[in-house]
Motif scaffolding. Structure first.
Motif, PDB file in Angstrom:
ATOM      1  N   VAL A 272      55.368  39.904 110.018  1.00  0.00           N
ATOM      2  CA  VAL A 272      56.463  39.612 109.280  1.00  0.00           C
ATOM      3  C   VAL A 272      56.926  41.016 108.545  1.00  0.00           C
ATOM      4  O   VAL A 272      55.600  41.703 108.104  1.00  0.00           O
ATOM      5  CB  VAL A 272      56.390  38.688 108.409  1.00  0.00           C
ATOM      6  CG1 VAL A 272      55.292  38.856 107.255  1.00  0.00           C
ATOM      7  CG2 VAL A 272      57.584  38.164 107.677  1.00  0.00           C
ATOM      8  N   ASN A 273      57.880  41.289 108.209  1.00  0.00           N
ATOM      9  CA  ASN A 273      58.395  42.572 107.630  1.00  0.00           C
ATOM     10  C   ASN A 273      57.733  42.687 106.066  1.00  0.00           C
ATOM     11  O   ASN A 273      57.053  43.441 105.774  1.00  0.00           O
ATOM     12  CB  ASN A 273      59.904  42.936 107.535  1.00  0.00           C
ATOM     13  CG  ASN A 273      60.174  43.699 108.619  1.00  0.00           C
ATOM     14  OD1 ASN A 273      59.657  44.424 109.447  1.00  0.00           O
ATOM     15  ND2 ASN A 273      61.454  43.506 109.104  1.00  0.00           N
ATOM     16  N   THR A 274      58.088  41.576 105.530  1.00  0.00           N
ATOM     17  CA  THR A 274      57.728  41.516 103.887  1.00  0.00           C
ATOM     18  C   THR A 274      57.325  40.121 103.537  1.00  0.00           C
ATOM     19  O   THR A 274      58.198  38.852 103.859  1.00  0.00           O
ATOM     20  CB  THR A 274      59.163  41.778 102.988  1.00  0.00           C
ATOM     21  OG1 THR A 274      59.670  42.873 103.526  1.00  0.00           O
ATOM     22  CG2 THR A 274      58.701  42.014 101.699  1.00  0.00           C
ATOM     23  N   VAL A 275      56.443  40.256 102.725  1.00  0.00           N
ATOM     24  CA  VAL A 275      56.038  38.802 102.249  1.00  0.00           C
ATOM     25  C   VAL A 275      56.134  39.064 100.470  1.00  0.00           C
ATOM     26  O   VAL A 275      55.730  40.006  99.906  1.00  0.00           O
ATOM     27  CB  VAL A 275      54.409  38.685 102.132  1.00  0.00           C
ATOM     28  CG1 VAL A 275      53.818  37.498 101.291  1.00  0.00           C
ATOM     29  CG2 VAL A 275      54.078  38.317 103.553  1.00  0.00           C
ATOM     30  N   TYR A 276      56.534  37.980  99.590  1.00  0.00           N
ATOM     31  CA  TYR A 276      57.102  38.070  98.455  1.00  0.00           C
ATOM     32  C   TYR A 276      55.902  37.250  97.616  1.00  0.00           C
ATOM     33  O   TYR A 276      55.562  36.111  98.222  1.00  0.00           O
ATOM     34  CB  TYR A 276      58.427  37.303  98.107  1.00  0.00           C
ATOM     35  CG  TYR A 276      59.413  38.406  98.717  1.00  0.00           C
ATOM     36  CD1 TYR A 276      59.767  38.255  99.974  1.00  0.00           C
ATOM     37  CD2 TYR A 276      60.088  39.383  97.965  1.00  0.00           C
ATOM     38  CE1 TYR A 276      60.901  39.156 100.635  1.00  0.00           C
ATOM     39  CE2 TYR A 276      61.067  40.030  98.634  1.00  0.00           C
ATOM     40  CZ  TYR A 276      61.494  39.938 100.041  1.00  0.00           C
ATOM     41  OH  TYR A 276      62.357  40.707 100.301  1.00  0.00           O
ATOM     42  N   ILE A 277      55.354  37.760  96.676  1.00  0.00           N
ATOM     43  CA  ILE A 277      54.242  37.114  96.028  1.00  0.00           C
ATOM     44  C   ILE A 277      54.785  36.631  94.623  1.00  0.00           C
ATOM     45  O   ILE A 277      55.402  37.537  93.881  1.00  0.00           O
ATOM     46  CB  ILE A 277      53.087  37.886  95.785  1.00  0.00           C
ATOM     47  CG1 ILE A 277      52.425  38.534  97.022  1.00  0.00           C
ATOM     48  CG2 ILE A 277      52.064  37.213  94.697  1.00  0.00           C
ATOM     49  CD1 ILE A 277      51.729  37.349  97.721  1.00  0.00           C
ATOM     50  N   VAL A 300      57.791  33.375 100.591  1.00  0.00           N
ATOM     51  CA  VAL A 300      57.065  33.500  99.071  1.00  0.00           C
ATOM     52  C   VAL A 300      55.833  32.525  99.228  1.00  0.00           C
ATOM     53  O   VAL A 300      55.780  31.443  99.232  1.00  0.00           O
ATOM     54  CB  VAL A 300      58.266  32.896  98.194  1.00  0.00           C
ATOM     55  CG1 VAL A 300      57.594  32.923  96.673  1.00  0.00           C
ATOM     56  CG2 VAL A 300      59.539  33.717  98.183  1.00  0.00           C
ATOM     57  N   LEU A 301      54.839  33.330  98.689  1.00  0.00           N
ATOM     58  CA  LEU A 301      53.402  32.889  98.585  1.00  0.00           C
ATOM     59  C   LEU A 301      53.249  32.637  97.129  1.00  0.00           C
ATOM     60  O   LEU A 301      53.652  33.821  96.287  1.00  0.00           O
ATOM     61  CB  LEU A 301      52.477  33.731  99.244  1.00  0.00           C
ATOM     62  CG  LEU A 301      52.748  33.659 100.608  1.00  0.00           C
ATOM     63  CD1 LEU A 301      51.530  34.894 101.368  1.00  0.00           C
ATOM     64  CD2 LEU A 301      52.575  32.431 101.345  1.00  0.00           C
ATOM     65  N   LEU A 302      52.935  31.814  96.607  1.00  0.00           N
ATOM     66  CA  LEU A 302      52.499  31.451  95.217  1.00  0.00           C
ATOM     67  C   LEU A 302      51.087  31.693  94.776  1.00  0.00           C
ATOM     68  O   LEU A 302      50.222  31.399  95.468  1.00  0.00           O
ATOM     69  CB  LEU A 302      53.022  29.796  94.712  1.00  0.00           C
ATOM     70  CG  LEU A 302      54.431  29.599  95.053  1.00  0.00           C
ATOM     71  CD1 LEU A 302      54.719  28.253  94.561  1.00  0.00           C
ATOM     72  CD2 LEU A 302      55.389  30.431  94.483  1.00  0.00           C
ATOM     73  N   ILE A 303      50.862  32.320  93.604  1.00  0.00           N
ATOM     74  CA  ILE A 303      49.381  32.571  93.053  1.00  0.00           C
ATOM     75  C   ILE A 303      49.402  32.124  91.604  1.00  0.00           C
ATOM     76  O   ILE A 303      50.599  32.064  91.002  1.00  0.00           O
ATOM     77  CB  ILE A 303      49.117  34.050  93.522  1.00  0.00           C
ATOM     78  CG1 ILE A 303      49.887  35.025  92.463  1.00  0.00           C
ATOM     79  CG2 ILE A 303      49.215  34.576  94.975  1.00  0.00           C
ATOM     80  CD1 ILE A 303      49.348  36.368  92.617  1.00  0.00           C
ATOM     81  N   PRO A 304      48.253  31.903  91.026  1.00  0.00           N
ATOM     82  CA  PRO A 304      48.049  31.540  89.504  1.00  0.00           C
ATOM     83  C   PRO A 304      48.768  32.535  88.898  1.00  0.00           C
ATOM     84  O   PRO A 304      48.856  32.588  87.615  1.00  0.00           O
ATOM     85  CB  PRO A 304      46.717  31.464  89.480  1.00  0.00           C
ATOM     86  CG  PRO A 304      46.054  31.104  90.842  1.00  0.00           C
ATOM     87  CD  PRO A 304      46.972  31.747  91.695  1.00  0.00           C
ATOM     88  N   GLY A 305      48.583  34.061  89.233  1.00  0.00           N
ATOM     89  CA  GLY A 305      49.103  35.201  88.402  1.00  0.00           C
ATOM     90  C   GLY A 305      48.256  36.130  88.128  1.00  0.00           C
ATOM     91  O   GLY A 305      48.052  37.200  88.209  1.00  0.00           O
TER      92      GLY A 305
END
Length: 548
Positions: A272-277, A300-305
């Motif tokens: 995939v070209n781009t992953v958004y965090i 869009v992948l979610l993380i705790p930050g």
């Protein structure tokens, strides 16, 4: 193209556009009255399809009809009217411009006493003619410099060399600055991904003091950034049931991070070209990022930050992205996590951020959308439901979502609207979300046609937004809990990429307005976003009755 419309208060001349699944479009503009009057008249517009345009089916779209009192309908034409143009040709151009070179000098600058300049040069070619590319330089602190369009210095739009000189202000953050090339775009609308590729230089070193050849890279302070906490090895992997034609499926994990992975796996393949965090504990940055992710066909992948869960690392390894874009500043995703993302993959990692959620929404908009965009979506940045429903529509229609406080129009948003020069502005939500005064400001600040998509509550609003774009026979409808945001945040780019709506429900019941919309849409598939705590099994069983 010809149409006849009537209205007792007088109709405004309608707008049309033609678009292809490749992203190419042509002919957007207002039709001309050729007979009759605004009360009952015939309108016409001639559209040119450029040589080399993508072959196949092009959608002929009629924008919502609007009268002189402000009453407006939904996107059309209805299914009973012709709406597909078939384009055939010989060799066609459906590829973005080709990058031949990318460089900048110097590679290291000292800004301890004064500002410094960096000259960026690139060569690109395209058989249909390339548009002058955009660049920016950014630091993990959220500082950026030099955003703008490069200038052609030799050759032509078919094969040319472009240049831009950027000033790094005195006192700028020291360390590594990313030199980013925005997606290359040609005159047919074909566009690529964020660059430059890893084989080209893309890091400028900014120092305080004399320039040395081997300036060590800055390391994050152990006391300022919390260390990521390891994920227990026994954590179950997220489950994602592939969508089966004519089925109701569920995309879920044990938590919001695993669910974001399950949703990603359902649509996006390796390479995939781009992953958004984005930070999964707060919604604003991901709200603005979801339409961009949908438009650029990335998850869009979610993380705790402040940490990078193992399940996210595993998904990044699977996806092998060329680019990673962090949504939000250091308070949203720490510098330590940004460094982990750089070392875990070979992807070019950049950050889109501003001082607050409104500035961040502008930074995200600037990353993808150019002046002359068809539609800008405006949503309340202090609450999530309306923007959640609007994100797939914005992604499908290739427009940004800009966030505002609801009762005022920040200067940064005004400036972005001036840059974008949109043909249409769509307000997501009722007067409690975006006041009438702000709506009037939007009308006077731009020449755009401004409309509102709203209902009595978040569920009715999600239906109004769905009706504005999606027609009966849609492939997939996405169902999400409207009282919480994470699952719908991850699902919005998938819905946008797959051209399907996100409908919001309370979680433990199916409102009548949602039942009516499902009956209208006649979906072939329904995908539930989130586990049983988000949408109960009894609702899942009820949803099966609406599969056609």
């Amino acid at each position: 193209m010809t149409t006849r419309i009537s209205d007792p208060s007088g109709a405004q001349a309608p707008y049309i556009t033609l678009s292809h699944d490749s992203g190419q479009s042509a002919g957007f503009g207002q039709m001309s009255l050729i007979s009759g009057s605004s009360f009952d008249g015939t309108y016409e517009r001639t559209v040119t399809i450029p040589a080399g345009s993508a072959p196949g089916a092009w959608d002929v779209s009629l924008y919502p009809l609007r009268d002189n009192l402000g009453n407006s309908g939904s996107f059309g034409p209805p299914a009973s009217y012709p709406q597909t143009l078939t384009v055939s040709n010989g060799p066609s151009d459906v590829s973005p411009p080709t990058l031949h070179s990318f460089d900048f000098t110097p590679k290291t600058v000292d800004v301890s006493k004064s500002s410094a300049t960096v000259k960026v040069t690139t060569r690109i070619s395209d058989p249909s003619g390339a548009q002058a590319p955009y660049i920016t330089l950014s630091h993990d602190s959220g500082q950026s410099a030099g955003f703008g369009q490069m200038s052609l210095i030799s050759g032509s739009s078919f094969d040319g060399t472009y240049e831009r000189t950027v000033t790094i202000p005195a006192g700028s953050a020291p360390g590594a600055w990313d030199v980013s090339l925005y997606p290359l775009r040609d005159n047919l609308g074909n566009s690529g991904s964020f660059g430059p590729p890893a084989s080209y230089p893309h890091t400028l070193t900014v120092t305080y003091g004399p320039v040395v050849t081997d300036t060590p890279k800055p390391t994050p302070s152990a006391t300022s950034t919390p260390k990521p906490t390891p994920t227990a090895t026994a954590t179950p992997k997220p489950t994602s049931t592939p969508a089966v034609p004519g089925a109701t499926t569920r995309l879920a994990g044990d938590d919001r991070y695993q669910t974001s992975v399950a949703i990603s796996k359902s649509t996006f393949k390796p390479g995939v070209n781009t992953v958004y965090i984005a930070n999964g504990t707060n919604f604003p940055d991901a709200l603005s990022g979801a339409p961009v992710a949908g438009a650029n066909n990335g998850p869009v992948l979610l993380i705790p930050g402040n940490s990078l869960p193992d399940v996210i690392k595993t998904e990044l390894t699977r996806l092998k992205p060329k680019n990673i874009v962090i949504l939000g500043g250091n308070n949203a995703v720490t510098t330590d996590v940004a460094n982990q993302l750089r070392t875990h993959t070979k992807a070019t990692t950049t950050r889109l951020a501003g001082d607050d959620r409104y500035q961040t929404s502008v930074a995200i908009s600037k990353s993808t959308f150019k002046p002359g965009v068809n539609t800008v979506y405006i949503a309340n940045g202090t609450n999530f439901p309306d923007a959640l429903s609007g994100a797939p529509v914005a992604g499908a229609n290739n427009g940004p979502v800009l966030l505002i406080p609801g009762n005022s129009l920040p200067d940064v948003i005004k400036t972005e609207l001036t840059r974008l020069k949109p043909k249409n502005i769509v307000i997501l939500g009722g007067n409690n979300a975006v006041t009438t005064d702000v709506a009037n400001q939007l009308r006077t600040h731009t020449k755009a046609t401004t409309t509102r998509l709203a209902g009595d509550d978040r569920y009715q609003t999600s239906v109004a937004i769905s009706k504005s774009t999606f027609k009966p026979g849609v492939n997939t409808v996405y169902i999400a809990n409207g009282t919480n945001f994470p699952d719908a945040l991850s699902g919005a780019p998938v819905a946008g990429a797959n051209n399907g709506p996100v409908l919001l429900i309370p979680g433990n019941s199916l409102p009548d307005v949602i039942k009516t919309e499902l009956t209208r849409l006649k979906p072939k598939n329904i995908v539930i976003l989130g586990g049983n705590n988000a949408v109960t099994t009894s609702v899942e069983k009820e949803l099966k009755n609406y599969i056609k």
